[in-house]
Write a protein that holds these residues in place. Structure first.
Motif, PDB file in Angstrom:
ATOM      1  N   LEU A  53       1.552  -1.598  43.923  1.00 16.76           N
ATOM      2  CA  LEU A  53       1.469  -1.014  42.585  1.00 16.76           C
ATOM      3  C   LEU A  53       2.170   0.336  42.522  1.00 16.76           C
ATOM      4  N   LEU A  96       5.416   1.290  40.165  1.00 15.78           N
ATOM      5  CA  LEU A  96       5.405   2.427  39.259  1.00 15.78           C
ATOM      6  C   LEU A  96       6.567   3.376  39.524  1.00 15.78           C
ATOM      7  N   SER A 150       9.752   1.692  38.309  1.00 17.71           N
ATOM      8  CA  SER A 150       9.773   1.662  36.844  1.00 17.71           C
ATOM      9  C   SER A 150      10.113   3.031  36.267  1.00 17.71           C
ATOM     10  N   ILE A 151       9.517   4.066  36.811  1.00 17.65           N
ATOM     11  CA  ILE A 151       9.794   5.419  36.330  1.00 17.65           C
ATOM     12  C   ILE A 151      11.253   5.785  36.578  1.00 17.65           C
TER      13      ILE A 151
END
Length: 86
Positions: free
Chosen positions: A3, A7, A10-11
């Protein structure tokens, strides 16, 4: 762990897209604005050319085939006499 990795990726992707859009969107709008300015300038030039015609000049775009000068075909309707009232 998976996870957190998702993240972070994605950022980073969103940050890269945001940075690219900061340069791409103004360039896109500039091209649209330039195109609109060119069209407006062409319309202005066409209007000025039409206004520069001498008085009484007539432009005929279409002359029907087989029409004779001074005679209207029967399909054009009828002529109605009128009196000018002053």
């Amino acid at each position: 762990m998976l996870l957190i990795r998702f993240l972070i990726i994605s950022i980073c992707v969103l940050y890269i897209i945001r940075s690219l859009m900061r340069y791409l969107i103004p360039a896109l709008f500039q091209s649209v604005i330039n195109k609109a300015q060119q069209q407006a300038q062409q319309q202005q030039n066409n209007y000025q050319r039409q206004q520069n015609r001498p008085d009484g000049a007539v432009k005929v775009d279409y002359i029907p085939e087989g029409s004779k000068k001074g005679k209207l075909p029967d399909t054009e309707g009828e002529f109605v006499d009128y009196e000018e009232v002053k």
